[in-house]
Enzyme design. Structure first.
Site, PDB file in Angstrom:
ATOM      1  N   ASP A 259      52.240  52.213  14.005  1.00  0.00           N
ATOM      2  CA  ASP A 259      51.214  53.267  13.980  1.00  0.00           C
ATOM      3  C   ASP A 259      51.795  54.632  14.340  1.00  0.00           C
ATOM      4  OD1 ASP A 259      51.253  51.547  16.427  1.00  0.00           O
ATOM      5  OD2 ASP A 259      49.995  53.126  17.254  1.00  0.00           O
TER       6      ASP A 259
ATOM      7  N   ASN B 293      45.861  55.315  16.724  1.00  0.00           N
ATOM      8  CA  ASN B 293      45.389  54.055  16.138  1.00  0.00           C
ATOM      9  C   ASN B 293      43.938  53.738  16.512  1.00  0.00           C
ATOM     10  OD1 ASN B 293      45.761  51.802  14.595  1.00  0.00           O
ATOM     11  ND2 ASN B 293      47.329  50.866  15.900  1.00  0.00           N
TER      12      ASN B 293
ATOM     13  N   ARG C  27      58.390  54.822  28.331  1.00  0.00           N
ATOM     14  CA  ARG C  27      58.083  54.572  26.922  1.00  0.00           C
ATOM     15  C   ARG C  27      57.357  55.726  26.235  1.00  0.00           C
ATOM     16  NH1 ARG C  27      58.950  51.374  23.669  1.00  0.00           N
ATOM     17  NH2 ARG C  27      56.964  50.350  23.267  1.00  0.00           N
TER      18      ARG C  27
ATOM     19  N   ASP D 271      57.172  42.314  25.950  1.00  0.00           N
ATOM     20  CA  ASP D 271      56.024  43.189  26.211  1.00  0.00           C
ATOM     21  C   ASP D 271      54.852  42.335  26.704  1.00  0.00           C
ATOM     22  OD1 ASP D 271      54.038  45.098  26.172  1.00  0.00           O
ATOM     23  OD2 ASP D 271      54.426  45.781  24.116  1.00  0.00           O
TER      24      ASP D 271
ATOM     25  N   TYR E 169      48.877  38.961  21.772  1.00  0.00           N
ATOM     26  CA  TYR E 169      49.534  40.197  21.378  1.00  0.00           C
ATOM     27  C   TYR E 169      50.946  39.911  20.842  1.00  0.00           C
ATOM     28  CZ  TYR E 169      52.364  44.219  21.320  1.00  0.00           C
ATOM     29  OH  TYR E 169      53.245  45.157  20.881  1.00  0.00           O
TER      30      TYR E 169
ATOM     31  N   GLU F 165      53.875  53.732  26.917  1.00  0.00           N
ATOM     32  CA  GLU F 165      53.586  54.090  25.527  1.00  0.00           C
ATOM     33  C   GLU F 165      52.231  54.784  25.381  1.00  0.00           C
ATOM     34  OE1 GLU F 165      53.914  50.180  23.763  1.00  0.00           O
ATOM     35  OE2 GLU F 165      51.752  49.920  23.739  1.00  0.00           O
TER      36      GLU F 165
ATOM     37  N   HIS G  81      61.554  43.456  16.435  1.00  0.00           N
ATOM     38  CA  HIS G  81      60.447  42.632  16.931  1.00  0.00           C
ATOM     39  C   HIS G  81      60.470  41.230  16.406  1.00  0.00           C
ATOM     40  CE1 HIS G  81      57.450  45.274  18.771  1.00  0.00           C
ATOM     41  NE2 HIS G  81      58.333  46.150  18.349  1.00  0.00           N
TER      42      HIS G  81
ATOM     43  N   HIS H 175      52.034  43.679  27.527  1.00  0.00           N
ATOM     44  CA  HIS H 175      50.890  44.412  26.973  1.00  0.00           C
ATOM     45  C   HIS H 175      49.718  44.535  27.945  1.00  0.00           C
ATOM     46  CE1 HIS H 175      48.786  46.133  23.427  1.00  0.00           C
ATOM     47  NE2 HIS H 175      50.017  46.417  23.089  1.00  0.00           N
TER      48      HIS H 175
ATOM     49  N   GLU I 177      58.071  44.980  29.611  1.00  0.00           N
ATOM     50  CA  GLU I 177      57.257  46.167  29.302  1.00  0.00           C
ATOM     51  C   GLU I 177      55.784  45.965  29.649  1.00  0.00           C
ATOM     52  OE1 GLU I 177      57.476  47.142  25.150  1.00  0.00           O
ATOM     53  OE2 GLU I 177      55.661  48.357  25.252  1.00  0.00           O
TER      54      GLU I 177
ATOM     55  N   ARG J 143      63.139  42.269  20.757  1.00  0.00           N
ATOM     56  CA  ARG J 143      61.976  41.950  21.575  1.00  0.00           C
ATOM     57  C   ARG J 143      61.440  40.611  21.107  1.00  0.00           C
ATOM     58  NH1 ARG J 143      56.049  44.869  21.682  1.00  0.00           N
ATOM     59  NH2 ARG J 143      55.647  43.512  19.926  1.00  0.00           N
TER      60      ARG J 143
ATOM     61  N   HIS K 158      58.385  54.603  22.390  1.00  0.00           N
ATOM     62  CA  HIS K 158      57.501  53.750  21.586  1.00  0.00           C
ATOM     63  C   HIS K 158      57.799  53.999  20.106  1.00  0.00           C
ATOM     64  CE1 HIS K 158      52.929  52.953  20.680  1.00  0.00           C
ATOM     65  NE2 HIS K 158      53.640  51.860  20.501  1.00  0.00           N
TER      66      HIS K 158
ATOM     67  N   GLU L 122      62.438  51.863  20.215  1.00  0.00           N
ATOM     68  CA  GLU L 122      61.761  50.769  19.507  1.00  0.00           C
ATOM     69  C   GLU L 122      61.755  51.059  18.004  1.00  0.00           C
ATOM     70  OE1 GLU L 122      57.614  50.436  20.466  1.00  0.00           O
ATOM     71  OE2 GLU L 122      57.439  48.469  19.528  1.00  0.00           O
TER      72      GLU L 122
ATOM     73  N   TRP M 100      43.519  44.504  26.139  1.00  0.00           N
ATOM     74  CA  TRP M 100      44.224  43.964  24.973  1.00  0.00           C
ATOM     75  C   TRP M 100      45.688  44.338  25.055  1.00  0.00           C
ATOM     76  CZ3 TRP M 100      46.803  46.531  20.902  1.00  0.00           C
ATOM     77  CH2 TRP M 100      47.398  45.634  19.973  1.00  0.00           C
TER      78      TRP M 100
HETATM   79  C1  GCO Z   1      54.646  48.271  21.267  1.00  0.00           C
HETATM   80  C2  GCO Z   1      53.188  48.437  21.380  1.00  0.00           C
HETATM   81  C3  GCO Z   1      52.405  48.389  20.116  1.00  0.00           C
HETATM   82  C4  GCO Z   1      50.959  48.812  20.399  1.00  0.00           C
HETATM   83  C5  GCO Z   1      50.431  49.596  19.239  1.00  0.00           C
HETATM   84  C6  GCO Z   1      48.997  50.003  19.450  1.00  0.00           C
HETATM   85  O1  GCO Z   1      55.271  47.960  22.254  1.00  0.00           O
HETATM   86  O2  GCO Z   1      55.148  48.500  20.175  1.00  0.00           O
HETATM   87  O3  GCO Z   1      52.667  47.726  22.460  1.00  0.00           O
HETATM   88  O4  GCO Z   1      52.475  47.173  19.439  1.00  0.00           O
HETATM   89  O5  GCO Z   1      50.164  47.719  20.663  1.00  0.00           O
HETATM   90  O6  GCO Z   1      51.252  50.681  19.043  1.00  0.00           O
HETATM   91  O7  GCO Z   1      48.586  50.892  18.473  1.00  0.00           O
HETATM   92 MG    MG Z   2      54.187  47.957  24.005  1.00  0.00          MG
END
Ligand code: GCO
Ligand code: MG
Length: 402
Positions: free
Chosen positions: A316, A37, A283, A210, A159, A262, A122, A212, A236, A147, A312, A339, A402
């Site tokens: 993407d 990504n 992940r 998550d 996020y 991930e 999600h 993040h 996560e 989630r 994961h 996921e 991020w």
């Molecule tokens: C998740 C991830 C994604 C990522 C993304 C970045 O837990 O699914 O954190 O949302 O942010 O895959 O490209």
């Molecule tokens: Mg994640």
């Protein structure tokens, strides 16, 4: 059988994807995903300019040898570009092997170890109430695990919260969007979210969250402790995981199960986390982790330490990775959860696939190989468009994760 040709396709049906197609002299072909990504073209070039010339003429059944050749043979090891590219070759070769032997991939990985692959969806909303209503929707659709991500009062964006409630797509066209962040505001909000969800939905549904990569270890420890009464399936990416020892601090303070990985691309990113039992779920997935070949080894290592898998599966990761992950998930001994962030209808049309969802479980289907195809003609109608993930700053302008 010999590898005759290989081609990389970059297309954008709903979002950008990079796909490798390997053809053989016997007419069988295999597919691999290598979407990274926001850095898609780097992987495409790595494959076209550097990898494909080295694999033409090889035996596609030699998945182990080809993987070793590309990993050891590059001299420059690891990194997301390299490992995503190697993953695509590995996926495509396993796909060819399954098709040539006329059997679904899971039969080559030990066969089915379970009847289906439990997935999590999600749910997200701008505030607590909207998130809670979205959780209700997922439960109605049959999900056993959800989630939950919510907007944080006082922050314009965060996020996991999206305009579209079915597909969460953080990448945006143009240059990287800027988000803002406050760990303090976030930490005050999240326990309220999970208290409200347990009060409304009871104890049975699995709830996940998550963070993040945004907290420090001691902040993550506080969050884990405060949400213990709501017994999450996992918390996560509570912190960035470059410093694996950082997880010791979180672990000392909380029994909330921890998931990470991930963005990991080799076992070396997780060696200490696994061997010191600092996490509960790993992940890593097929595309980022270098393919099915290395991921199975990582899972076997994790199994020794009671760590389960939790691949994961965001938008993407193309349906090719999803297909590969499902064959891995259904066969691996220490499967935890998968996921499942659903793709747009355009994506699904370009990648017709055999996997299907029912009552909270995904099933890989029984087509030979990965069970995922690629419609080249349709893909050509969706040309690549540059897009980036957001960047993140604290409220005072400091760059943050991020
Ligand atoms: C998740 C991830 C994604 C990522 C993304 C970045 O837990 O699914 O954190 O949302 O942010 O895959 O490209
Ligand atoms: Mg994640």
């Amino acid at each position: 059988m010999r590898i005759q040709d290989a081609k990389v396709f970059v297309c954008s049906p709903g979002r950008n994807f990079v796909t490798l197609k390997i053809s053989t002299d016997e007419g069988v072909y295999g597919l691999g995903d290598c979407t990274l990504n926001g850095r898609e073209l780097a992987v495409a070039s790595y494959l076209t300019d550097h990898v494909i010339p080295c694999i033409v003429g090889r035996d596609p059944f030699q998945t182990e040898d080809v993987w070793q050749y590309l990993y050891r043979g590059a001299y420059w090891r690891k990194g997301p570009v390299t490992m995503s590219a190697i993953a695509a070759v590995d996926m495509a070769l396993w796909d060819i092997k399954g098709k040539a032997l006329n059997t679904p991939l899971y039969n080559l990985l030990g066969g089915k170890s379970r009847t289906g692959v439990m997935v999590y969806g999600h749910a997200n909303g701008r505030d607590l109430e909207e998130t809670s209503d979205q959780v209700a929707k997922y439960i109605d659709e049959g999900y056993l695990a959800v989630r939950a991500q919510s907007g944080v009062p006082g922050l314009p964006s965060t996020y996991g919260v999206s305009k579209d409630k079915t597909f969460y797509e953080p990448a945006e066209k143009g240059l990287p969007p800027e988000n803002s962040w406050s760990s303090e505001k976030y930490l005050n909000h999240v326990p309220k979210l999970f208290k409200a969800l347990r009060t409304r939905f009871g104890d049975d549904v699995h709830l996940l969250h998550d963070a993040h990569h945004r907290l420090t270890p001691i902040q993550a420890a506080r969050l884990g402790k405060e949400i213990e009464p709501y017994h999450l399936f996992w918390l996560e990416d509570a912190v960035t995981a470059e410093l694996q020892e950082g997880f010791r601090i979180i672990r000392q303070h909380t029994t909330t199960p921890l998931a990470v990985g991930e963005i990991f691309d080799t076992v070396w990113d997780a060696r200490l986390l696994i061997s010191e039992q600092l996490i509960d779920y790993l992940r890593m997935t097929v595309v980022r982790g270098g393919g099915i070949t290395p991921l199975r080894k990582v899972a076997a290592f994790a199994d020794l330490y009671h760590v389960q898998t939790g691949c994961h599966g965001a938008t993407d990761l193309s349906p090719v990775t999803m297909g590969a992950a499902l064959h891995f998930d259904i066969s691996v001994g220490n499967f935890g959860i998968q996921e499942y962030m659903r793709h747009t209808p355009e994506t699904d049309e370009v990648f017709p696939h055999a996997y299907w969802f029912k009552d909270g479980y995904l099933h890989p289907g029984d087509k030979p190989g990965l069970g995922v195809d690629f419609d080249e003609k349709l893909a050509a109608k969706f040309p690549y468009e540059r897009a980036y993930l957001p960047v993140n700053r604290k409220l005072d302008g400091t760059m943050w994760n991020w």
